[in-house]
Design a protein around this motif. Structure first.
Motif, PDB file in Angstrom:
ATOM      1  N   HIS A 142      59.600  46.298  56.492  1.00 46.06           N
ATOM      2  CA  HIS A 142      59.059  46.475  55.140  1.00 46.06           C
ATOM      3  C   HIS A 142      58.280  45.214  54.767  1.00 46.06           C
ATOM      4  O   HIS A 142      58.831  44.112  54.751  1.00 46.06           O
ATOM      5  CB  HIS A 142      60.172  46.718  54.117  1.00 46.06           C
ATOM      6  N   LEU A 143      57.006  45.390  54.474  1.00 51.72           N
ATOM      7  CA  LEU A 143      56.137  44.281  54.109  1.00 51.72           C
ATOM      8  C   LEU A 143      55.796  44.385  52.631  1.00 51.72           C
ATOM      9  O   LEU A 143      55.215  45.393  52.184  1.00 51.72           O
ATOM     10  CB  LEU A 143      54.840  44.281  54.929  1.00 51.72           C
ATOM     11  N   SER A 144      56.156  43.379  51.888  1.00 53.75           N
ATOM     12  CA  SER A 144      55.857  43.331  50.456  1.00 53.75           C
ATOM     13  C   SER A 144      54.789  42.262  50.237  1.00 53.75           C
ATOM     14  O   SER A 144      55.033  41.071  50.442  1.00 53.75           O
ATOM     15  CB  SER A 144      57.119  43.001  49.663  1.00 53.75           C
ATOM     16  N   LEU A 145      53.592  42.689  49.810  1.00 59.70           N
ATOM     17  CA  LEU A 145      52.443  41.788  49.705  1.00 59.70           C
ATOM     18  C   LEU A 145      51.944  41.717  48.270  1.00 59.70           C
ATOM     19  O   LEU A 145      51.778  42.758  47.612  1.00 59.70           O
ATOM     20  CB  LEU A 145      51.297  42.268  50.605  1.00 59.70           C
ATOM     21  N   ARG A 146      51.726  40.495  47.800  1.00 54.63           N
ATOM     22  CA  ARG A 146      51.093  40.267  46.501  1.00 54.63           C
ATOM     23  C   ARG A 146      49.982  39.247  46.738  1.00 54.63           C
ATOM     24  O   ARG A 146      50.240  38.051  46.868  1.00 54.63           O
ATOM     25  CB  ARG A 146      52.092  39.730  45.465  1.00 54.63           C
ATOM     26  N   PHE A 147      48.744  39.746  46.794  1.00 52.48           N
ATOM     27  CA  PHE A 147      47.628  38.862  47.116  1.00 52.48           C
ATOM     28  C   PHE A 147      47.308  37.936  45.947  1.00 52.48           C
ATOM     29  O   PHE A 147      47.410  38.316  44.771  1.00 52.48           O
ATOM     30  CB  PHE A 147      46.385  39.685  47.480  1.00 52.48           C
ATOM     31  N   GLY A 148      46.888  36.702  46.288  1.00 55.41           N
ATOM     32  CA  GLY A 148      46.522  35.725  45.273  1.00 55.41           C
ATOM     33  C   GLY A 148      45.224  36.103  44.573  1.00 55.41           C
ATOM     34  O   GLY A 148      44.401  36.860  45.098  1.00 55.41           O
ATOM     35  N   ARG A 149      45.019  35.549  43.387  1.00 54.08           N
ATOM     36  CA  ARG A 149      43.834  35.885  42.590  1.00 54.08           C
ATOM     37  C   ARG A 149      42.529  35.509  43.290  1.00 54.08           C
ATOM     38  O   ARG A 149      41.497  36.140  43.075  1.00 54.08           O
ATOM     39  CB  ARG A 149      43.909  35.173  41.230  1.00 54.08           C
ATOM     40  N   ASP A 150      42.544  34.476  44.135  1.00 55.52           N
ATOM     41  CA  ASP A 150      41.299  33.985  44.742  1.00 55.52           C
ATOM     42  C   ASP A 150      41.026  34.563  46.126  1.00 55.52           C
ATOM     43  O   ASP A 150      40.115  34.100  46.818  1.00 55.52           O
ATOM     44  CB  ASP A 150      41.344  32.453  44.853  1.00 55.52           C
ATOM     45  N   VAL A 151      41.786  35.550  46.553  1.00 45.64           N
ATOM     46  CA  VAL A 151      41.617  36.101  47.894  1.00 45.64           C
ATOM     47  C   VAL A 151      40.206  36.651  48.095  1.00 45.64           C
ATOM     48  O   VAL A 151      39.551  36.399  49.117  1.00 45.64           O
ATOM     49  CB  VAL A 151      42.673  37.195  48.165  1.00 45.64           C
ATOM     50  N   LEU A 152      39.699  37.402  47.125  1.00 45.56           N
ATOM     51  CA  LEU A 152      38.358  37.972  47.248  1.00 45.56           C
ATOM     52  C   LEU A 152      37.293  36.884  47.208  1.00 45.56           C
ATOM     53  O   LEU A 152      36.309  36.927  47.956  1.00 45.56           O
ATOM     54  CB  LEU A 152      38.111  38.992  46.137  1.00 45.56           C
ATOM     55  N   ARG A 153      37.478  35.902  46.357  1.00 49.11           N
ATOM     56  CA  ARG A 153      36.499  34.805  46.258  1.00 49.11           C
ATOM     57  C   ARG A 153      36.419  34.023  47.567  1.00 49.11           C
ATOM     58  O   ARG A 153      35.376  33.463  47.901  1.00 49.11           O
ATOM     59  CB  ARG A 153      36.875  33.855  45.115  1.00 49.11           C
ATOM     60  N   ASN A 154      37.530  33.967  48.282  1.00 44.78           N
ATOM     61  CA  ASN A 154      37.567  33.235  49.543  1.00 44.78           C
ATOM     62  C   ASN A 154      37.033  34.039  50.724  1.00 44.78           C
ATOM     63  O   ASN A 154      37.087  33.585  51.863  1.00 44.78           O
ATOM     64  CB  ASN A 154      38.995  32.782  49.854  1.00 44.78           C
ATOM     65  N   GLY A 155      36.516  35.234  50.437  1.00 43.10           N
ATOM     66  CA  GLY A 155      35.892  36.016  51.494  1.00 43.10           C
ATOM     67  C   GLY A 155      36.839  36.913  52.266  1.00 43.10           C
ATOM     68  O   GLY A 155      36.453  37.451  53.303  1.00 43.10           O
ATOM     69  N   MET A 156      38.075  37.061  51.794  1.00 39.82           N
ATOM     70  CA  MET A 156      39.041  37.898  52.497  1.00 39.82           C
ATOM     71  C   MET A 156      39.048  39.313  51.901  1.00 39.82           C
ATOM     72  O   MET A 156      38.950  39.486  50.681  1.00 39.82           O
ATOM     73  CB  MET A 156      40.441  37.289  52.399  1.00 39.82           C
ATOM     74  N   ASP A 157      39.199  40.288  52.779  1.00 40.81           N
ATOM     75  CA  ASP A 157      39.268  41.688  52.372  1.00 40.81           C
ATOM     76  C   ASP A 157      40.695  42.187  52.584  1.00 40.81           C
ATOM     77  O   ASP A 157      41.150  42.281  53.734  1.00 40.81           O
ATOM     78  CB  ASP A 157      38.287  42.515  53.207  1.00 40.81           C
ATOM     79  N   PRO A 158      41.434  42.503  51.520  1.00 43.25           N
ATOM     80  CA  PRO A 158      42.817  42.975  51.694  1.00 43.25           C
ATOM     81  C   PRO A 158      42.926  44.167  52.634  1.00 43.25           C
ATOM     82  O   PRO A 158      43.911  44.309  53.347  1.00 43.25           O
ATOM     83  CB  PRO A 158      43.249  43.329  50.266  1.00 43.25           C
ATOM     84  N   LEU A 159      41.883  45.015  52.644  1.00 43.92           N
ATOM     85  CA  LEU A 159      41.936  46.190  53.501  1.00 43.92           C
ATOM     86  C   LEU A 159      41.927  45.811  54.985  1.00 43.92           C
ATOM     87  O   LEU A 159      42.479  46.521  55.822  1.00 43.92           O
ATOM     88  CB  LEU A 159      40.755  47.115  53.188  1.00 43.92           C
ATOM     89  N   SER A 160      41.318  44.655  55.314  1.00 39.82           N
ATOM     90  CA  SER A 160      41.277  44.241  56.715  1.00 39.82           C
ATOM     91  C   SER A 160      42.674  43.963  57.252  1.00 39.82           C
ATOM     92  O   SER A 160      42.945  44.169  58.440  1.00 39.82           O
ATOM     93  CB  SER A 160      40.397  42.995  56.872  1.00 39.82           C
ATOM     94  N   PHE A 161      43.582  43.504  56.369  1.00 44.07           N
ATOM     95  CA  PHE A 161      44.956  43.253  56.808  1.00 44.07           C
ATOM     96  C   PHE A 161      45.653  44.573  57.133  1.00 44.07           C
ATOM     97  O   PHE A 161      46.422  44.676  58.087  1.00 44.07           O
ATOM     98  CB  PHE A 161      45.726  42.498  55.725  1.00 44.07           C
ATOM     99  N   VAL A 162      45.379  45.596  56.334  1.00 49.04           N
ATOM    100  CA  VAL A 162      45.965  46.914  56.589  1.00 49.04           C
ATOM    101  C   VAL A 162      45.448  47.462  57.916  1.00 49.04           C
ATOM    102  O   VAL A 162      46.208  47.994  58.731  1.00 49.04           O
ATOM    103  CB  VAL A 162      45.639  47.879  55.433  1.00 49.04           C
TER     104      VAL A 162
END
Length: 731
Positions: free
Chosen positions: A160-180
């Motif tokens: 079970h993976l519980s993820l809460r992305f930080g507010r600056d994740v998008l600004r830093n060029g990261m795509d949450p969907l890429s982790f999925v």
């Protein structure tokens, strides 16, 4: 987080991982139980692939995925390690290094690199069950999952993976969907729930602020460390919790109980057993410290309580770790703390210490003059002596910082020996001795090139082909040995082989053919061996990519001469050859012994000085330059004659007995002036051909003193007296 900086971090870490992979590969064939080496390679390739997926580096992900699959079969013992597989994996290592190099240079994958990668993938397919199932071009395409269990649906044993992305994740060029997408390559996503944090009013809404959370059920065989690595570049500003499946609990408990008997803190035991990652441990410790600060209590919640309540580790795993900790609570762990310092800073420190030595010598000289003229100067002299003693300790410590073990340099030749022996069709084993011998890092760096030429020469010219060795009653596998040790204040590095030895007749014939020596000349074995270091000399019948151009051993001699070293060659027909390099321990600061000849000062390295005595009582033969030292007859030379100093000899001459290796000789001087710390200053190019001088130094008085090259002087002392005169005339 700066994405470019993160990519540079990935490049640096990938190079380190590739280095560890190569080291593990080169030890595979020699290990009776290769399990740990295979695990290390698998972790290295997996980490490279995982981080590459986050940056969308499709060629690296695609290639590393197949390599990882082959290594996974090897670590599960479904695939036997063979020499052919090791060779193929070494080529895969080189291809990954090339891809990383292109990434660092911002170059796209070339057609040549792509074709080479495809060829390697086709060869790897033979080691995969059912052939090669080519992964898609993007990390979004899922590899064949390896489920943890056979059950279907939500009832499976899943992470079970519980993820809460930080507010600056998008600004830093990261795509949450890429982790999925990448998690899908590690197994099967059984269930996914999307969560959104509190959304502000439209006027205050920031489209670049990430408020996304994910709850994921993942069916995978990956371990905790592998899953945590997926989020390596976002975990500093995001909340990531990994809760293992129930099937993992018993495995963690077993791993903890099988840990070696070492004293560890609870968190260290959990990390070593795989129940907790390093990042999760740091987070739990941060929570513990924060609670103490906020409450003002002496101690907050215990670490075990925190990791259980935060759902990081199941209670049975914590209980097993506590049991393990209790068994060894009486033993104290000792950590070796290492600080990485730039080599330039160390060089600057040694330079400053050298100037400090010179300034200290000057102050001491002034104090001596003051003490001779006044009683009040005695206190000043005592103070300068104390300062000089401290300067000497600082010097020794500064120089020790530049001392490194030669083992790392030796280990690099495992790959060279393997590749060259395969190319030549020979079976050769590399033996390493004295890997923990320390010497100046500058010398280590300058040794790499000469050693490479010597090792390649030993493999190509020294070791016979397998059929020749077998016919001669030798083992089919040849041996090349690297050895290092200290002797008489010097470092000795040896490259040995058990091959055919030097062919005196062949070397001499080639030298006559090239006009290096006249026909019919009679040369000693030492002189014949020395011919192999002449520029352009080679006994190879044809030019190849390994030999035949006559430049390798010439490079060896030139580099060793620049380091004020010597080369000795021992060879025995049919038994092999040993090339021995004698080098100074350091090129920076030494303890010296100052002497005087015709009013000029010279410095002899103190480490080679055996004793000092008057010449007259021990003189055996003036004509043959011999002294009788308590029954041992030694050659001597006069520095006055060597350097053609004018003036008459003093009535009382002194002899400094020196030793270099197994050779001893005497140096006749006018006066003995005592010990001093000597900062070695290199001579200009104009003086490179000057024999008998290894450098210069500045005395406390500001005068320049020449540092004697003991190696050349000892060799000169063993020659005929007429040679002394000739040498003096040539300079």
């Amino acid at each position: 987080m700066d994405l470019d900086q993160a990519k540079q971090t990935y490049i640096i870490e990938s190079r380190e991982l590739l280095a560890s992979m190569e080291e593990a590969l080169l030890t595979l064939e020699d290990r009776a139980e290769p399990g740990e080496a295979v695990h290390a390679m698998f972790r290295a390739v997996h980490t490279i692939k995982g981080s590459a997926g986050l940056f969308g580096l499709d060629p690296i992900v695609r290639f590393a995925h197949v390599v990882e699959s082959v290594l996974d079969r090897a670590r599960s013992r479904a695939l036997e390690i063979s020499g052919d597989l090791v060779g193929l994996l070494l080529e895969c290592h080189d291809h990954l290094a090339r891809l990383i190099g292109d990434l660092q240079s911002d170059l796209p994958e070339s057609a040549e690199a792509g074709a080479a990668g495809e060829a390697l993938l086709e060869r790897l397919a033979a080691y995969l069950e059912g052939g090669l199932a080519k992964p898609g071009p993007a990390p979004a395409q899922r590899a064949v999952p390896e489920p943890a269990g056979d059950a279907e649906g939500p009832g499976r044993d899943c992470w079970h993976l519980s993820l809460r992305f930080g507010r600056d994740v998008l600004r830093n060029g990261m795509d949450p969907l890429s982790f999925v997408r990448y998690l899908a390559t590690l197994g099967e996503i059984v269930h996914l729930t999307t969560l959104f944090g509190h959304l502000p009013e439209r006027e205050a809404f920031d489209p670049e602020a990430c408020r996304l959370g994910l709850e994921i059920e993942l069916d995978t065989r990956a371990d905790r460390s592998t899953l945590e690595d997926v989020f390596e570049f976002v975990r500093d500003d995001s909340q990531v919790r990994l809760i293992p499946p129930h099937a993992k609990v018993d495995e963690y408990i077993r791993l903890i109980r099988e840990l070696p008997e070492e004293d560890r803190f609870l968190g260290e035991i959990l990390v070593a057993g795989g129940g907790l990652t390093r990042h999760e441990l740091e987070e739990a410790l941060r929570i513990q410290q924060q609670e103490v600060l906020e409450s003002g209590a002496v101690q907050g919640r215990r670490l075990g309580t925190i990791v259980i309540q935060e759902n990081a580790v199941p209670p049975p795993v914590v209980a097993a770790a506590l049991e393990k900790q209790k068994k060894f609570q009486d033993r104290q762990a000792q950590e070796l703390k290492v600080v990485k310092v730039s080599a330039d800073k160390l060089d600057r420190l040694v330079d400053l210490v050298g100037e400090l030595v010179i300034a200290g010598a000057s102050a001491h000289a002034q104090a001596l003059r003051a003490a001779a003229g006044s009683a009040r100067g005695a206190g000043l002299l005592e103070a300068t002596l104390a300062v000089n003693k401290l300067v000497e300790e600082i010097r020794d410590n500064a120089l020790s910082l530049r001392m490194v073990q030669i083992g790392e340099t030796f280990s690099r030749f495992r790959r060279i020996v393997r590749d060259v022996s395969v190319e030549l069709g020979k079976t050769i084993e590399l033996e390493i001795h004295g890997a923990d011998t320390e010497l100046d890092k500058t010398i280590v760096e300058k040794l790499a090139d000469p050693l490479m030429h010597m090792v390649r020469n030993a493999i190509d010219h020294g070791i016979e082909p397998p059929e020749v060795r077998k016919a001669g009653g030798k083992p089919v596998a040849g041996s090349v040995s690297l050895n290092a040790y200290h002797e008489s204040g010097s470092i000795v590095v040896e490259v040995s082989d058990d091959g055919a030895g030097l062919d005196r007749r062949k070397i001499l014939a080639k030298a006559v053919e090239r006009g290096m020596v006249p026909s019919g000349a009679v040369l000693s074995d030492t002189e014949v061996a020395g011919l192999i270091f002449e520029p352009g000399f080679s006994t190879a019948e044809a030019v190849s990519n390994l030999s035949g151009r006559g430049v390798g051993m010439d490079v060896v001699r030139r580099n060793i001469d620049e380091m004020r070293g010597t080369i000795e060659v021992e060879t025995e027909p049919g038994a092999g050859t040993t090339i021995r390099l004698r080098l100074p321990l350091t090129l920076a600061i030494i303890d010296g012994f100052r002497v005087e000849v015709a009013g000029a000062s010279y410095v002899v390295p103190l480490e080679v000085v055996i004793e000092c005595l008057d010449l007259a009582p021990f003189l055996e033969s003036e004509q043959n330059h011999l002294i009788n030292l308590r029954g041992e007859v030694l050659p001597f030379l006069r520095l006055r004659e060597v350097f053609q100093d004018p003036g008459e000899r003093p009535a009382r001459e002194r002899v400094v007995v020196i030793q270099h290796g197994d050779l001893r000789a005497g140096i006749v001087v006018d006066r003995l002036l005592g010990e001093l710390q000597t900062v070695i200053k290199p001579m200009g190019k104009l003086f490179y051909s000057l024999k008998g001088i290894g450098g210069s130094t500045i005395l406390g008085s500001g005068e320049v003193a020449l540092i004697l090259d003991v190696t050349q002087l000892v060799g000169l002392a063993g020659s005929q007296p007429r040679t002394v005169a000739c040498l003096g005339q040539s300079n």
